[in-house]
Scaffold this motif. Structure first.
Motif, mmCIF file in Angstrom:
data_model
loop_
_atom_site.group_PDB
_atom_site.id
_atom_site.type_symbol
_atom_site.label_atom_id
_atom_site.label_comp_id
_atom_site.label_asym_id
_atom_site.label_seq_id
_atom_site.Cartn_x
_atom_site.Cartn_y
_atom_site.Cartn_z
ATOM 1 N N UNK A 113 0.957 -1.140 0.012
ATOM 2 C CA UNK A 113 -0.133 0.001 -0.121
ATOM 3 C C UNK A 113 0.756 1.209 0.110
ATOM 4 N N UNK A 114 1.855 1.349 0.677
ATOM 5 C CA UNK A 114 2.812 2.424 0.725
ATOM 6 C C UNK A 114 3.417 2.636 -0.504
ATOM 7 N N UNK A 115 3.950 1.529 -1.345
ATOM 8 C CA UNK A 115 4.360 1.625 -2.713
ATOM 9 C C UNK A 115 3.719 2.222 -3.779
ATOM 10 N N UNK A 116 2.383 1.596 -3.618
ATOM 11 C CA UNK A 116 1.311 1.865 -4.475
ATOM 12 C C UNK A 116 0.523 3.494 -4.160
ATOM 13 N N UNK A 117 0.840 3.852 -2.883
ATOM 14 C CA UNK A 117 0.655 5.602 -2.653
ATOM 15 C C UNK A 117 1.458 6.384 -3.048
ATOM 16 N N UNK A 118 2.628 5.946 -3.564
ATOM 17 C CA UNK A 118 3.364 7.115 -4.114
ATOM 18 C C UNK A 118 3.529 6.997 -5.428
ATOM 19 N N UNK A 119 3.141 7.922 -6.170
ATOM 20 C CA UNK A 119 2.788 8.037 -7.763
ATOM 21 C C UNK A 119 4.319 7.951 -8.500
ATOM 22 N N UNK A 120 5.288 8.288 -7.662
ATOM 23 C CA UNK A 120 6.667 8.076 -8.636
ATOM 24 C C UNK A 120 7.348 6.756 -8.256
ATOM 25 N N UNK A 121 6.558 5.711 -7.632
ATOM 26 C CA UNK A 121 7.360 4.498 -7.561
ATOM 27 C C UNK A 121 7.625 3.692 -8.897
ATOM 28 N N UNK A 122 8.380 2.951 -8.582
ATOM 29 C CA UNK A 122 8.549 2.018 -10.155
ATOM 30 C C UNK A 122 7.346 1.108 -10.214
ATOM 31 N N UNK A 175 -4.154 2.276 1.428
ATOM 32 C CA UNK A 175 -3.619 2.877 0.456
ATOM 33 C C UNK A 175 -4.196 4.116 0.465
ATOM 34 N N UNK A 176 -5.571 4.192 0.524
ATOM 35 C CA UNK A 176 -6.360 5.249 0.598
ATOM 36 C C UNK A 176 -5.796 6.415 1.807
ATOM 37 N N UNK A 297 -14.655 2.453 13.147
ATOM 38 C CA UNK A 297 -15.314 3.155 12.369
ATOM 39 C C UNK A 297 -14.244 4.289 11.623
ATOM 40 N N UNK A 298 -13.581 4.593 12.650
ATOM 41 C CA UNK A 298 -12.522 5.793 12.222
ATOM 42 C C UNK A 298 -11.703 5.193 11.097
ATOM 43 N N UNK A 299 -11.126 3.917 11.380
ATOM 44 C CA UNK A 299 -9.953 3.606 10.317
ATOM 45 C C UNK A 299 -10.522 3.122 9.056
ATOM 46 N N UNK A 300 -11.812 2.582 9.099
ATOM 47 C CA UNK A 300 -12.278 2.394 7.591
ATOM 48 C C UNK A 300 -12.745 3.458 6.958
ATOM 49 N N UNK A 301 -13.316 4.363 7.509
ATOM 50 C CA UNK A 301 -13.771 5.678 7.015
ATOM 51 C C UNK A 301 -12.546 6.455 6.225
ATOM 52 N N UNK A 302 -11.495 6.569 7.000
ATOM 53 C CA UNK A 302 -10.523 7.412 6.802
ATOM 54 C C UNK A 302 -9.536 6.669 5.569
ATOM 55 N N UNK A 303 -9.685 5.493 5.553
ATOM 56 C CA UNK A 303 -8.912 4.786 4.510
ATOM 57 C C UNK A 303 -9.740 4.697 3.150
ATOM 58 N N UNK A 304 -11.011 4.709 3.469
ATOM 59 C CA UNK A 304 -12.140 4.485 2.214
ATOM 60 C C UNK A 304 -12.562 5.757 1.472
ATOM 61 N N UNK A 305 -12.569 6.751 2.329
ATOM 62 C CA UNK A 305 -13.087 8.115 1.615
ATOM 63 C C UNK A 305 -12.235 8.587 0.699
ATOM 64 N N UNK A 306 -10.756 8.513 0.925
ATOM 65 C CA UNK A 306 -9.812 9.085 0.046
ATOM 66 C C UNK A 306 -9.404 8.103 -0.896
ATOM 67 N N UNK A 307 -10.009 6.793 -0.933
ATOM 68 C CA UNK A 307 -9.252 5.789 -1.804
ATOM 69 C C UNK A 307 -9.717 5.786 -3.039
#
Length: 307
Positions: A113-122, A175-176, A297-307
């Motif tokens: 998830x960290x690698x896929x969240x960085x647009x400049x990754x290989x 990732x989100x 609830x906090x963990x799922x919403x924080x990750x899902x809203x911006x995904x």
């Protein structure tokens, strides 16, 4: 110079959006009735299972096999299970699979998830498309069986750990959340000489405790409830997880095998042993969930809203 008047909400007053209507007594009553019925529909089966597992042979015979109102407590079913045998061994196997599997799955998911969240990754776009492909095309069962068998994982606990080691849904949620972390924060860490791994462990992960806790709960429940993979890949009875043993008791009709010198005369009723196994299967998740609930609830919403 004019003074600015700041209107503060009255203490104890419900903060409600202006577009939301004030709840009516009828609506509140219907909500209370529906929520009560929902809670009872969940708790009543668990109550019946618990009471049946603690009932004696005479009580089960009078009630016809399922007990609702307890008439004394008989712990012989639990004593028989913990005396040794398949259930105790299966609990140990399930605990081992859950602990190791959750650790492996969280590690793989966080790194991916960290690698896929960085647009400049290989290979960012190709890898993201590869991970999202199972959302559209579910992997067939036969190739999965051939891969597990070809790698020599059959009849080992790694056959229960490695195949489900990453969930695309959990990957998208994590990732989100990582995408929502300001890039300036990571850029400042790089200026200070921090590597990507150090930035992940020292900056990103402390901020992601809520989403990591929720995803870890998802993985733990998934590994604890594994039975179909055990049905496919596990041949030895001494490597069965608890869900596979429960399936053989309840559906296949096999009699529980116990050890420890329990004679046939003192054996508790089969129904009580089956219900005791169900309680032992559900109890660990029920015990862990309250500690994770505040992050749920906090963990799922924080990750899902911006995904």
């Amino acid at each position: 110079m004019t003074d600015t008047v700041v209107l503060k909400p009255r203490p104890g007053r419900n903060r409600r959006p202006v577009w939301e209507e004030k709840p009516t007594p009828v609506g509140q009553g219907l909500k209370a009735v529906l929520l009560t019925a929902l809670v009872l529909s969940v708790l009543f089966p668990l109550w019946v299972i618990l009471v049946t597992s603690l009932s004696s042979r005479e009580t089960l015979a009078e009630a016809g096999g399922i007990v609702v109102i307890p008439r004394g407590i008989d712990t012989s079913a639990y004593e028989t299970i913990f005396a040794g045998g398949a259930v105790t061994r299966a609990l140990w196997i399930s605990t081992l699979v859950t602990v190791i599997g959750t650790a492996v799955a969280l590690t793989v998911t966080v790194l991916a998830a960290y690698g896929l969240s960085r647009p400049g990754s290989l290979g960012y776009r190709w890898l993201l498309a590869y991970f999202l492909l199972p959302f559209l095309i579910y992997p067939p069962l036969v190739p999965k069986y051939l891969v597990v068998t070809g790698l020599g994982l059959k009849d080992t606990i790694w056959a229960l750990i490695l195949p489900p080691a990453i969930s695309v849904f959990n990957l998208v949620v994590v990732r989100g959340f990582f995408q929502g972390i300001p890039s300036e924060l990571l850029d400042s860490a790089r200026i200070d000489g921090a590597s990507d791994f150090r930035a992940l462990t020292r900056i990103v992960l402390p901020l992601a405790r809520a989403v990591i806790a929720v995803v870890g709960l998802f993985y733990a429940v998934s590994y604890w409830n594994v039975w179909f993979d055990a049905l496919l890949f596990i041949d030895s009875n001494d490597k069965y997880p608890i869900q596979r043993v429960l399936q053989s008791y309840l559906l296949a009709g096999q009699a529980p095998h116990t050890s420890g010198g329990v004679s046939g005369i003192s054996m508790p009723p089969t129904e009580a042993i089956k219900m005791a196994v169900v309680i032992l299967t559900v109890a660990p998740i029920v015990a862990v969930y309250p500690f994770i609930q505040r992050h749920f609830v906090k963990g799922v919403l924080i990750g899902a809203v911006k995904g």
